[in-house]
Design an enzyme around this catalytic site. Structure first.
Site, PDB file in Angstrom:
ATOM      1  N   CYS A 277      -7.848   2.272   4.792  1.00 35.90           N
ATOM      2  CA  CYS A 277      -8.487   1.087   4.187  1.00 35.90           C
ATOM      3  C   CYS A 277      -9.797   1.473   3.512  1.00 35.90           C
ATOM      4  O   CYS A 277     -10.124   0.984   2.422  1.00 35.90           O
ATOM      5  CB  CYS A 277      -8.769   0.021   5.246  1.00 35.90           C
ATOM      6  SG  CYS A 277      -7.290  -0.591   6.061  1.00 35.90           S
TER       7      CYS A 277
ATOM      8  N   ARG B  82      -0.523  -4.138   3.998  1.00 34.78           N
ATOM      9  CA  ARG B  82      -1.200  -3.960   2.693  1.00 34.78           C
ATOM     10  C   ARG B  82      -0.417  -4.734   1.632  1.00 34.78           C
ATOM     11  O   ARG B  82       0.467  -4.196   0.982  1.00 34.78           O
ATOM     12  CB  ARG B  82      -1.283  -2.469   2.345  1.00 34.78           C
ATOM     13  CG  ARG B  82      -2.060  -1.676   3.366  1.00 34.78           C
ATOM     14  CD  ARG B  82      -2.164  -0.212   3.018  1.00 34.78           C
ATOM     15  NE  ARG B  82      -2.510   0.533   4.211  1.00 34.78           N
ATOM     16  CZ  ARG B  82      -3.733   0.622   4.735  1.00 34.78           C
ATOM     17  NH1 ARG B  82      -4.739   0.033   4.138  1.00 34.78           N
ATOM     18  NH2 ARG B  82      -3.944   1.306   5.842  1.00 34.78           N
TER      19      ARG B  82
HETATM   20  C1  BEZ Z   1      -5.999   2.895   8.178  1.00 39.82           C
HETATM   21  O1  BEZ Z   1      -6.252   4.083   8.268  1.00 39.82           O
HETATM   22  O2  BEZ Z   1      -6.499   2.170   7.327  1.00 39.82           O
HETATM   23  C2  BEZ Z   1      -4.999   2.291   9.131  1.00 39.82           C
HETATM   24  C3  BEZ Z   1      -3.957   3.085   9.593  1.00 39.82           C
HETATM   25  C4  BEZ Z   1      -3.052   2.546  10.473  1.00 39.82           C
HETATM   26  C5  BEZ Z   1      -3.184   1.230  10.893  1.00 39.82           C
HETATM   27  C6  BEZ Z   1      -4.210   0.443  10.400  1.00 39.82           C
HETATM   28  C7  BEZ Z   1      -5.119   0.976   9.509  1.00 39.82           C
END
Ligand code: BEZ
Length: 246
Positions: free
Chosen positions: A56, A139
């Site tokens: 993110c 997402r």
């Molecule tokens: C992230 O790195 O943004 C992420 C990865 C797995 C689950 C939620 C967020």
């Protein structure tokens, strides 16, 4: 509706062609009334799973760095996660102060990031996919046009960061299709040939196949293309109408 592990709640999602479901929300840039506040503009409304997570963070740095590129096509960015406002503020401050990604650093996120602790907005937009995670948004990307209609919907799972060049390509392709009344074939980019609507009569089909339809080239009567230069497209869809330099 009750939810169990074996039968997660089935939550609807807005579809392409639907009006964007309205809501009011608190964001890092103050309150918004969506989509009314964005009338006359294109919007990329997207969700991310959680603040202070690496994928993110890379996405926010990339989106913020491209904000002016989207604005050049009258396109505003609005983000959402189910975290609270103070978490959002702390995360965006950390991004600016500490995080570099692919040479981008000191990046200030100035587009609104919605707090949605109740998940009300996320549920309205089908951003919670319980099979993936019942407490985080996936997402999701909704491309919304100046009339508030949903024009494209793209979903990625939690582990996969989005391709932001593709999001910009989607915006340009939709605007090009609207402006020139054409469609854009596989992997289209501005300057590539576009497809024209299928021949609506036997006469038009014959005219095209006989090579009498000016500027149109056909593989067969139903598969015809024409050229629109990148400059013509830029002049039509870019704010201010100036072709891109460089
Ligand atoms: C992230 O790195 O943004 C992420 C990865 C797995 C689950 C939620 C967020």
């Amino acid at each position: 509706m009750t939810t169990t592990e074996s039968s997660p709640a089935i939550v609807g999602m807005p579809r392409i062609g639907d009006p964007a479901p309205p809501f009011t929300a608190v964001t890092t840039q103050g309150s918004i009334n969506f989509p009314a506040d964005y009338a006359g503009k294109w919007v990329i409304f997207f969700s991310h799973p959680a603040d202070f997570t690496p994928v993110c963070t890379s996405e926010f740095i990339t989106f913020a760095s491209m904000q002016q590129q989207f604005a050049a096509y009258n396109t505003m960015l609005v983000g959402l996660s189910v975290d609270g406002l103070y978490s959002h503020i702390a995360w965006l401050r950390t991004i600016k102060e500490k995080i570099s990604f692919r040479g981008m650093h000191d990046v200030e996120v100035t587009f609104p990031l919605i707090e949605d602790v109740s998940m009300e907005v996320a549920r309205k937009y089908g951003m919670i996919m319980p099979g993936e995670d019942s407490t985080k948004a996936v997402r999701a990307v909704f491309v919304i046009d100046p009339e508030g209609k949903i024009r494209a919907v793209i979903y990625y799972p939690l582990s996969l960061g989005r391709n932001f060049d593709e999001l910009l390509r989607v915006v340009k392709a939709l605007q090009t299709a609207d402006h020139f009344h054409v469609a854009t074939p596989a992997d289209w980019r501005p300057g590539d040939r576009v497809t024209v609507p299928p021949a609506g009569s036997c006469g038009t089909a014959k005219e095209r196949m006989d090579g009498h339809a000016e500027g149109i080239e056909c593989e067969d009567w139903f598969f015809c293309t024409k050229e629109i230069s990148a400059d013509q497209i830029e002049s039509a869809i870019r704010v201010g109408g100036h072709p891109r330099v460089g």
